[in-house]
Design a protein around this motif. Structure first.
Motif, short mmCIF file in Angstrom:
data_model
loop_
_atom_site.label_atom_id
_atom_site.label_comp_id
_atom_site.label_asym_id
_atom_site.label_seq_id
_atom_site.Cartn_x
_atom_site.Cartn_y
_atom_site.Cartn_z
N SER A 75 5.10 0.40 -0.67
CA SER A 75 3.89 -0.40 -0.87
C SER A 75 3.00 0.16 -1.97
N ALA A 106 7.42 6.58 4.14
CA ALA A 106 6.58 5.74 5.02
C ALA A 106 7.17 5.72 6.43
N LEU A 117 9.61 5.96 -1.40
CA LEU A 117 8.41 5.46 -0.74
C LEU A 117 8.73 4.95 0.66
N ILE A 125 -1.10 -0.83 7.48
CA ILE A 125 -0.44 0.43 7.14
C ILE A 125 0.53 0.84 8.25
N ALA A 181 3.28 5.89 -0.31
CA ALA A 181 2.70 4.67 -0.89
C ALA A 181 2.08 5.03 -2.24
#
Length: 372
Positions: free
Chosen positions: A288, A347, A343, A278, A314
């Motif tokens: 992801s 992230a 996303l 992660i 995610a």
């Protein structure tokens, strides 16, 4: 300070070993003369990975507790722990470290308990958003607790917490890569949407079965896959594909040596929700779909994943429904440019950089305090 001696303990999985080695490397960059000794558990992967990284390690006969905790086998495990603690205490007396660092895993509990009893300052690094039993217990004895997620004061004393992030593999960051050369390395088309599916070095049965169940759907799609099966499942997958037929838009491999190329090419990553992975996804700004493993202590992978899902960084598919839902969701998401951008951007906003160096600097501060 003229001489710096550091004990680093932990392991059991790559998720513990990569941060440990990264911290050691950062210490060596700051102080090339630092003396570092690792302590691991006999029979675990750190006993090979740490020497391969250029560091000395000693092994302890320590093992993880069985669940539930009242199982009779835990009596012999407790005896091994006490023996390990005696062994590592002698090692500490011989090595005379200025500070002890624990990264989680079986060995760190014995090592840091012994270090605390000898008056050696201790630092622990918690990779997950839900603290493990070892670190929750050690927190009472630690001078500094380095964490990767906000809100960890529910597990640890607030005044000793430092938000540092997780140290990750530095060889993933290669700004000179092009999409064309990365595609060529895997024999793929640089213009096609690409999904990278990884289940860790050993693999993940659910992720593999999700692909097998949807081979015809993948074959009919405009998407290409890099599928890391893991070494444990390699033979089984090869036999299955021989029978079912391998789609031309899938590259199947048990191990990816150049993860920097794989990540660079991937428009979407499917993975378990280990803390190290992660952290890599956030630092690289990769969209992801996370499938938390149900087979880990305290269900910490679900907690890790939800920390990203809560910030729209995610998507999550639960293990129990992954075989039916994972691949259809992935094929739908990878061609949605707006979703991928959202996303990836979210992230990247969660990334914590220079983690290894920040932790190394804290280690040095503790060591200097011990010598003053």
């Amino acid at each position: 300070m003229n001489e710096l001696r550091v004990i680093i303990s932990g392991g059991g999985t790559g998720g513990h070993i990569f941060p440990a080695v990264s911290i050691a490397n950062a210490l060596r960059e700051i102080n090339p003369d630092v003396k570092i000794l690792f302590v691991g558990a006999n029979g675990r992967m750190e006993m090979q990975r740490v020497p391969a990284a250029g560091y000395e390690i000693i092994g302890l006969p320590v093992r993880g507790l069985l669940r539930p905790l009242w199982k009779p086998g835990n009596i012999s495990i407790l005896m091994d722990f006490l023996r390990s603690k005696r062994m590592v205490k002698q090692t500490l007396l011989d090595f005379q470290p200025h500070v002890a660092v624990g990264v989680g895993g079986y060995a760190s509990s014995a090592t840091l308990n012994a270090a605390y009893e000898l008056g050696i300052p201790c630092l622990i690094q918690e990779q997950n958003s839900y603290a493990g039993l070892t670190n929750k217990t050690l927190a009472k004895k630690a001078s500094k607790i380095c964490v990767a997620y906000e809100g960890m004061e529910r597990f640890f004393p607030k005044d000793r917490i430092l938000l540092t992030g997780n140290p990750v593999r530095q060889n993933l960051f290669n700004d000179s890569l092009t999409r064309e050369e990365c595609a060529a390395a895997f024999g793929l088309n640089p213009s096609k949407p690409t999904i990278l599916l990884v289940g860790g070095s050993l693999g993940a049965r659910t992720l593999n079965e999700s692909v097998v169940k949807n081979l015809s759907r993948i074959a009919a799609s405009p998407v290409q896959f890099i599928w890391q099966t893991g070494s444990y499942y390699k033979k089984e997958i090869e036999q299955t594909i021989d029978v079912k037929g391998k789609p031309g838009n899938i590259v199947v491999t048990d191990f990816i040596s150049r993860m920097d190329q794989a990540y660079h090419l991937a428009d979407l990553v499917i993975s378990r929700a280990g803390a190290g992975t992660i952290s890599e996804l956030c630092l690289l700004g990769k969209p992801s779909i996370l499938v938390p493993s149900p087979n880990v202590a305290e269900d910490h992978q679900t907690h890790n994943a939800m920390a990203l899902v809560g910030r729209q960084a995610a998507l999550l598919v639960r293990d129990a429904v992954a075989r039916e839902e994972l691949i259809p969701l992935a094929l739908e998401t990878v061609v949605d440019a707006n979703k991928l951008q959202q996303l990836g951007k979210n992230a990247a906003a969660m990334a914590l950089r220079d983690s290894a160096r920040i932790i190394a600097e804290e280690v040095i501060k503790l060591a200097q305090g011990a010598k003053d």
